[in-house]
Every structure is written in structure tokens, then in C-alpha cells.
Design a protein around this motif. Structure first.
Motif, PDB file in Angstrom:
ATOM      1  N   LEU A 179       0.840  -1.198   0.000  1.00 42.89           N
ATOM      2  CA  LEU A 179       0.000   0.000   0.000  1.00 42.89           C
ATOM      3  C   LEU A 179       0.876   1.250   0.000  1.00 42.89           C
ATOM      4  O   LEU A 179       2.068   1.181   0.286  1.00 42.89           O
ATOM      5  CB  LEU A 179      -0.949  -0.033   1.204  1.00 42.89           C
ATOM      6  CG  LEU A 179      -2.034  -1.121   1.113  1.00 42.89           C
ATOM      7  CD1 LEU A 179      -2.911  -1.119   2.359  1.00 42.89           C
ATOM      8  CD2 LEU A 179      -2.886  -0.926  -0.131  1.00 42.89           C
ATOM      9  N   ARG A 302      -9.590   2.239  -8.899  1.00 39.44           N
ATOM     10  CA  ARG A 302      -8.430   3.081  -9.218  1.00 39.44           C
ATOM     11  C   ARG A 302      -7.407   3.069  -8.091  1.00 39.44           C
ATOM     12  O   ARG A 302      -6.208   3.018  -8.309  1.00 39.44           O
ATOM     13  CB  ARG A 302      -8.897   4.521  -9.467  1.00 39.44           C
ATOM     14  CG  ARG A 302      -7.758   5.506  -9.609  1.00 39.44           C
ATOM     15  CD  ARG A 302      -8.261   6.892  -9.951  1.00 39.44           C
ATOM     16  NE  ARG A 302      -7.275   7.897  -9.575  1.00 39.44           N
ATOM     17  CZ  ARG A 302      -6.238   8.243 -10.335  1.00 39.44           C
ATOM     18  NH1 ARG A 302      -6.075   7.674 -11.495  1.00 39.44           N
ATOM     19  NH2 ARG A 302      -5.366   9.134  -9.919  1.00 39.44           N
ATOM     20  N   ALA A 303      -7.913   3.089  -6.863  1.00 43.77           N
ATOM     21  CA  ALA A 303      -7.019   3.167  -5.719  1.00 43.77           C
ATOM     22  C   ALA A 303      -6.392   1.820  -5.374  1.00 43.77           C
ATOM     23  O   ALA A 303      -5.498   1.756  -4.546  1.00 43.77           O
ATOM     24  CB  ALA A 303      -7.775   3.708  -4.516  1.00 43.77           C
ATOM     25  N   GLY A 304      -6.857   0.752  -6.017  1.00 46.81           N
ATOM     26  CA  GLY A 304      -6.325  -0.561  -5.659  1.00 46.81           C
ATOM     27  C   GLY A 304      -6.533  -0.866  -4.195  1.00 46.81           C
ATOM     28  O   GLY A 304      -5.678  -1.420  -3.524  1.00 46.81           O
ATOM     29  N   ASN A 305      -7.677  -0.488  -3.664  1.00 48.70           N
ATOM     30  CA  ASN A 305      -7.908  -0.617  -2.231  1.00 48.70           C
ATOM     31  C   ASN A 305      -7.832  -2.059  -1.758  1.00 48.70           C
ATOM     32  O   ASN A 305      -8.225  -2.970  -2.470  1.00 48.70           O
ATOM     33  CB  ASN A 305      -9.296  -0.070  -1.874  1.00 48.70           C
ATOM     34  CG  ASN A 305      -9.257   1.428  -1.730  1.00 48.70           C
ATOM     35  OD1 ASN A 305      -8.281   1.964  -1.219  1.00 48.70           O
ATOM     36  ND2 ASN A 305     -10.299   2.083  -2.196  1.00 48.70           N
ATOM     37  N   PRO A 306      -7.354  -2.211  -0.500  1.00 48.04           N
ATOM     38  CA  PRO A 306      -7.376  -3.549   0.067  1.00 48.04           C
ATOM     39  C   PRO A 306      -8.822  -4.011   0.127  1.00 48.04           C
ATOM     40  O   PRO A 306      -9.718  -3.242   0.443  1.00 48.04           O
ATOM     41  CB  PRO A 306      -6.814  -3.347   1.471  1.00 48.04           C
ATOM     42  CG  PRO A 306      -6.977  -1.892   1.765  1.00 48.04           C
ATOM     43  CD  PRO A 306      -6.921  -1.187   0.449  1.00 48.04           C
TER      44      PRO A 306
ATOM     45  N   ASP B 232      -4.329   5.320   0.944  1.00 48.32           N
ATOM     46  CA  ASP B 232      -4.938   4.116   0.382  1.00 48.32           C
ATOM     47  C   ASP B 232      -6.014   4.509  -0.622  1.00 48.32           C
ATOM     48  O   ASP B 232      -6.101   3.946  -1.713  1.00 48.32           O
ATOM     49  CB  ASP B 232      -5.572   3.265   1.492  1.00 48.32           C
ATOM     50  CG  ASP B 232      -4.535   2.580   2.367  1.00 48.32           C
ATOM     51  OD1 ASP B 232      -3.340   2.588   2.007  1.00 48.32           O
ATOM     52  OD2 ASP B 232      -4.914   2.047   3.419  1.00 48.32           O
ATOM     53  N   PHE B 235      -4.109   7.237  -3.561  1.00 50.37           N
ATOM     54  CA  PHE B 235      -3.095   6.746  -4.506  1.00 50.37           C
ATOM     55  C   PHE B 235      -3.206   5.245  -4.778  1.00 50.37           C
ATOM     56  O   PHE B 235      -2.939   4.809  -5.888  1.00 50.37           O
ATOM     57  CB  PHE B 235      -1.682   7.030  -3.969  1.00 50.37           C
ATOM     58  CG  PHE B 235      -1.418   8.472  -3.706  1.00 50.37           C
ATOM     59  CD1 PHE B 235      -1.467   9.390  -4.741  1.00 50.37           C
ATOM     60  CD2 PHE B 235      -1.143   8.923  -2.427  1.00 50.37           C
ATOM     61  CE1 PHE B 235      -1.224  10.738  -4.509  1.00 50.37           C
ATOM     62  CE2 PHE B 235      -0.896  10.263  -2.180  1.00 50.37           C
ATOM     63  CZ  PHE B 235      -0.941  11.174  -3.225  1.00 50.37           C
ATOM     64  N   GLY B 236      -3.559   4.480  -3.738  1.00 51.28           N
ATOM     65  CA  GLY B 236      -3.568   3.032  -3.915  1.00 51.28           C
ATOM     66  C   GLY B 236      -2.268   2.577  -4.535  1.00 51.28           C
ATOM     67  O   GLY B 236      -1.192   2.981  -4.098  1.00 51.28           O
TER      68      GLY B 236
END
Lengths: 385, 385
Positions: A179, A302-306, B232, B235-236
Motif C-alpha cells: 500500500l 483506481r485506488a487498488g484498495n485492500p 490508500d 493513490f492506492g
């Protein structure tokens, strides 16, 4: 430049060529490892430990090396990872400088140290190398793979890429993807090394060594490996004796500054700077979400969140019977929700999976020091196998 | 070396000599300030703002300077700190390089820039200087003193050393003493500057400027001013366009790395490195517990824990009618318990005192950006005066 190999280290040759995930291949590469206990006749009592960024394979004292190891209180006869029952293997990560092949090793194709000619290193390459060691030792199925910190990433990649090679898994303060806060910290550590004129684009030697860059990188590491809570109780505002403080208003004055200085001194020149850069970047790149997207078309937002689609699907693609993900509330580098995500994702993949948050004050490094909490947690899980 | 003074800045001469808490004195020193609104006939509608480490006195646009200031959305006509009602003063901290006297100023006794000949700087010196400005403007009693971050420390020292000079107080993300995590971070920032060969023991110039040290210091600052939670979502794991990323595996690849780089570029050469060192160290030294111990023999425990005797007694020694301490749950640099401690300590001293924890995701810097939460909180408090 320099490798640091503990006495008693054993070596396992990797297939040559050994292909790397991001391209290129290694020739004549090897993995350093150590073992504790005895592999039984059924070959079903083996446990593999994969480590964080800096440890060597010497997790604990053993026949080959009586010196205490980095997890001395956890591994050995009658200890939580009990070598009277288990055959325990610990590997030094591919790309490290503690016996396994890495940027500080000689490139057999040139006769020169790899330095920055080492191919780009991924966590997955370390997982593939560890899986080769396991198979080379005649083991078709590990009882358990235990991964700490970066090793928690390695273990996930190991299981995903080698279905059936591990029956169970303990993930300690690990993560299924890097992250941005941890990427930012590692990026700054690498920048400190690379800005040091003595780094010289990787062409340092012992006489011209990027000591100040490595000091900065290590101090920043130690700050993020522990926790503010622990330091409030441990250091508070206590000052050094005036003998140590000196006249410089910007010199060491508080105990916490001296503590960081001591850590930096012990690390600098004991770890190869180029290896540090490679292993550090490999963690930034790690994202189990890649596999989730490949498998079912899921995409992170977009944020690639967990917890977003890709990572969850990647974790659910892992086949393992039982899993335990342990995290620490005060960990700012691999925060607790990342271990919860691992436990939930493995459960979605069919594992009997538990999440254990611990109230250790020591932050990310708690597994190295808070044995009173980690010992029973690990021993309790292994007792169910 | 270089001072950075916004247009429209006003100046107030300090008494000469101006004695410094840790020894020595300044001669011919001055404080830069700006104002908004009009002081009423009773001279009882003045609000003083004391700032964090880096801001200048230009909190918002005004008659002298139409450029937006660092707290533009908070200060001005019909804004939360409403200049239609209040006469608002913002001072640039003593020791800074934005118009107030500091290490980048000329020492009138030598005709040379002070550099490291500047006397050791304490938060209390900044408080004493700010109090002089208030009195020089003909104000015997402020309606309120508002302090952000380091300014939260300054405001506490101001009230303790000038009983009755402020009727009320808003403390935003401040602290009554520096704790070891924040000391460690600041120590590392200073080390980055001091390790830069171009720092040259403070004797840099524009041609030889410690740019890489200042970059590192600023990047580490930004990491600790914001929060992992915000990043998070923001930007992720998003990467830069490949046009920006380049071939260097250690170059900028993730958006979060580019964000830090942008912050560093905007800061470097806009703040004097020696001033940075002095202001940074002054925060480490700040400990209201000193006054508690002086006053009633209380001592902190070895760890100097927040809430232990000295700090509480120091806070209880402050005389103010009303107080509000605002903190942010995601602040890792000045954690929430430090604002709770301020609210409780001022209450113990007789103030009507409230603690307001806010769920802003932006960490320590939330007061600069989360105006939706901070605006109503500050306006609501001022409405009660």
C-alpha cells in the motif's frame, strides 16, 4: 559487494537458467538455508520459514551454528516451532546477501559482481526459489509455510504458484499487496541510499561505501518497524548522560536518538546496499491482485484498495487447508487490516482460516520480540495440524 | 542564507536585547506579521494565530497581498475566523526565514548571516516574541490565541508565560511535550540535512545548497503529516504513465512517489535549511512538564509519559477562560491523546475546556485541508466568545 554468510549455512542449487518474473534469468544461482529437527519417513513434518527483508537463514541455534538466531526463542526443541516434532527449514531470500544469490553475488557469465546488472527481482522469484529448495529436499507437501513481513508476501506467492505444496500457512504481519504508505517509506529509504555519493550507481566498494545512506535507510526502517506507543513507555523524553550528548545542539541528546544510532551502526556494512534496493523494490511491486484480475477479470478500483476485487480473488485462488493470519494493532507498515484481508481471502478460497489481532505495543517487529504473545499463537496453530 | 518575505508583510521590532530561554540574546530582532479586519475601540476583538514549522504570516489574502494564503479558507470576511468581527493577527515564528529574525538573518553585531551562530531556539522564545507583538499593537487581552501543530506548543507557552494575555484558546493538532516518535522523525530529518555535504556545517550558499538533504527531510515530513488511510484511497497502487516512469527500476513508478517528489520540489529552496534545523530542534525540546515540576515538585516518570505529573501540572498552571483542543484520529506525529491531554490539563487549571477528536483521514495536516470539519469547529467555538 560483500556477502555475509553465517557458518553452517547449507546451499541448494537452483535450476539453471532460473527464469525471473519480470524478465531475464539467473545462471548457477543458489539458495542458502538451515534446518532444525529431522524429516520423518512420511516426509510430512516439514515447516518452511520465509523471512522479512534482512534476516539470514539462521533463525535459531542448531548443530551447524551455536550462535543465537534472529528467532531464537521461537525455533528449536520444545519451542513454539518445535524441532522435536517438526523438520524446520529457513531459507535466505533470493536477492539477499546472506548466502543466496543476489546483486552482491558474482555473475558467472561475466565473473563480476552483479550489482545493478542483477535482473529485476520480484517477491514471486523468491517464492519460486524457496519452492525449489523444498522439492530438492524431497518434500512434496509442507505441513506449514510460515512467512513474516516480506515473508508473508513470499508465502502467499509460494502457495498460489505451487498448489498443494503447503498444507497450512501462518502469515505474520504480512500483506497481499503493498500500500502507498509503505511504498512511500521504502521509496525514501532507497532514495537515501541512492543519493549517497558513495553509492555511485551501485559501484561502491568497502573503501567507498554508502554508509550515510544506509544509516538513514535503517533509521527510517526502525522508526516504522516499532511503534510510538512502545517508545512513549520505553524512551519518553529521557536524555543521554551529558557525557554522551556533547555541545552540538543537533547532536544526540535524547535516548530515542541514541537507540536509532545504535541500530544503524549495527546494520550498516552488514547488509549489501544494492541487495537492499532490490528486495525493497520487490515489496512495492507485490500485488496478489494481479492474479485475481488474471483469473476472473476482477479489477481493483483506481485506488487498488485492500479488499477490492483483485486482491480478494487472488487470495481466493490459493489452495490451502488451514491458515492463520496474525497482525499487530500498532503496526503502521503492514497494518492490521492487511492481515484480516489475508484471513478472509484464504477463507473465501476454502481454507479454515483465522485472523488473530494482537495488542503488542512493538509494532511491525513485534513477532521478533513479543514472544509471550506470538509463541502461544504459533504453537497453538501447529498443535492443530 | 535566504529569507522569503511575502509582499505586504509588516514588522514589529523586538526589545533589544531580546533574551533567549537557553541563553544568549538577539539584538535588533523583528517579527513579521500580517493582519485581517479592524481592532475595535475596546481592543478586545483580537485573535492571534501562531503557526506550524514552515508557514509564513500570510495566512490568507488581505489588503497587502491578494495571493491566497496557507489558511485561505479559514481566515477572512465571513470565513470561520471572520475578519468582519475579529481583528486577526498571524505572526511568522521567531527563527523562521519568512521575515522574522532567524538563522538566515544578518547578525547586526557581525554584519554576517547568523547561520549556526544563532542562539539556541526554544518554542518559548517564539511565544515571548509573539506576546511582544500583541502588546506592541496595543492589545492587553486577546479574545483568542489559535495555535496549529508547533503553534499549539507556542500557544501553550504563550499563555503560561503571559497570564491574562489570552482570554481563550484553540489548540489544533498541538502537544504539551514532544514524544519520542516525533523526536525520532525530526532527528532523522535534521540528519538528512546535516549529512548533505552541501550543508557544510551551515555555510551553504545558493550555488552549493543542501538540496538532497532538504528533499529527504521534506519527503519524510509529508509522509508523517498525512495518513496511510488517506493515501490508500488517494493513490492506492496507481502507477505513473509510462512516459514518466522511465527505465530505472528504482525511479518514480507509483503516484505516491511522484506526489512526494512534487512536495519536495516545491519546498526545497523555499525554506532555509538552518532555520529548519533550529525550529525542528525547538519542538523536540518543548516540554510543559518543566513548568509543572518547577511549580509543585511533580516529576514525570522515567518515560515522561503524557498525562504524568509534570505535564498535567504545567497545563493546569495556565490561566485561560475557555479552551478547545482539536485533534485528528489519523495523526501519527501529534497523536490524539496529546490534544486530549491539553483539554484535560487546561480544565484542571480552571478553564471551560473541550476536546474534539475529528475523523479526518488527512492526518496531522488535516487542519489545512479538511475545512469542512475544521471550519465549523473553529467558528462554533469563536461564536461562544
Amino acid at each position: 559487494m560483500t556477502e555475509f554468510i553465517p557458518p553452517g549455512t547449507q546451499f541448494c542449487a537452483l535450476p539453471s537458467p532460473f527464469p525471473m518474473k519480470r524478465g531475464g534469468a539467473l545462471h548457477g544461482a543458489r539458495i542458502a538455508y538451515e534446518t532444525w529437527g529431522t524429516l520423518n519417513g512420511a516426509r510430512d513434518n516439514a515447516i518452511l520459514i520465509v523471512t522479512g527483508l534482512s534476516p539470514d537463514a539462521h533463525a535459531a541455534s542448531n548443530a551447524g551454528n551455536a550462535e543465537p538466531g534472529w528467532w531464537e526463542q521461537m525455533v528449536g526443541p520444545a519451542k513454539p516451532i518445535d524441532s522435536d516434532r517438526w523438520f524446520v527449514i529457513c531459507v535466505n531470500s533470493l536477492g539477499s546477501c546472506k548466502g543466496s544469490t543476489g546483486p552482491a553475488s558474482i555473475n558467472p557469465q561475466t565473473g563480476e559482481t552483479y550489482r545493478l546488472d542483477f535482473p529485476e527481482l520480484s517477491v514471486e522469484d523468491g517464492a519460486d526459489a524457496a519452492a525449489h529448495v523444498v522439492r530438492a529436499l524431497g518434500i512434496e507437501r509442507l505441513a506449514c509455510i510460515i512467512g513474516n513481513s516480506m515473508g508473508g508476501m513470499t508465502a502467499l506467492a509460494f502457495m498460489l504458484r505451487n498448489p498443494g505444496l503447503a498444507r497450512s500457512h501462518i502469515n505474520i504481519s504480512g500483506a497481499a499487496q503493498a500500500l502507498p504508505f509503505s511504498i512511500a517509506i521504502r521509496s525514501l529509504q532507497r532514495e537515501a541510499i541512492r543519493l549517497d555519493p558513495d553509492w555511485n550507481h551501485g559501484k561502491y566498494d568497502d573503501a567507498h561505501y554508502p554508509e550515510s545512506g544506509m544509516r538513514m535507510a535503517r533509521k527510517l526502517g526502525v522508526i516504522t518497524y516499532r511503534s510510538a506507543l512502545e517508545w512513549d513507555g520505553r524512551f519518553g523524553r529521557v536524555r543521554l548522560d551529558s557525557d554522551h550528548a556533547g555541545d552540538d545542539p543537533f547532536g544526540l541528546e535524547f535516548e530515542v536518538e541514541s537507540y536509532l544510532e545504535g541500530h544503524a551502526r549495527r546494520f550498516v556494512r552488514r547488509f549489501d546496499p544494492n541487495c537492499y534496493l532490490y528486495l525493497s523494490r520487490s515489496m512495492d511491486w507485490f500485488d496478489l491482485g494481479e492474479y485475481g484480475r488474471e483469473q476472473d477479470g476482477n479489477r481493483n478500483d483506481r485506488a487498488g484498495n485492500p479488499g477490492s476485487g483483485g486482491v480478494r480473488a487472488g487470495l481466493a485462488g490459493i489452495r490451502v487447508e488451514r491458515a492463520l493470519a496474525i497482525g499487530v494493532q500498532t503496526d503502521i507498515l503492514f497494518p492490521l487490516q492487511q492481515q484480516e484481508e489475508i484471513a478472509e481471502g484464504l477463507r473465501a478460497g476454502g481454507a479454515y482460516s483465522e485472523f488473530l489481532p494482537l495488542p503488542s505495543p512493538q509494532g511491525h517487529d513485534a513477532f521478533l520480540v513479543d514472544i509471550a504473545r506470538f509463541g502461544p499463537a504459533v504453537a497453538g496453530f501447529l498443535a492443530t495440524l
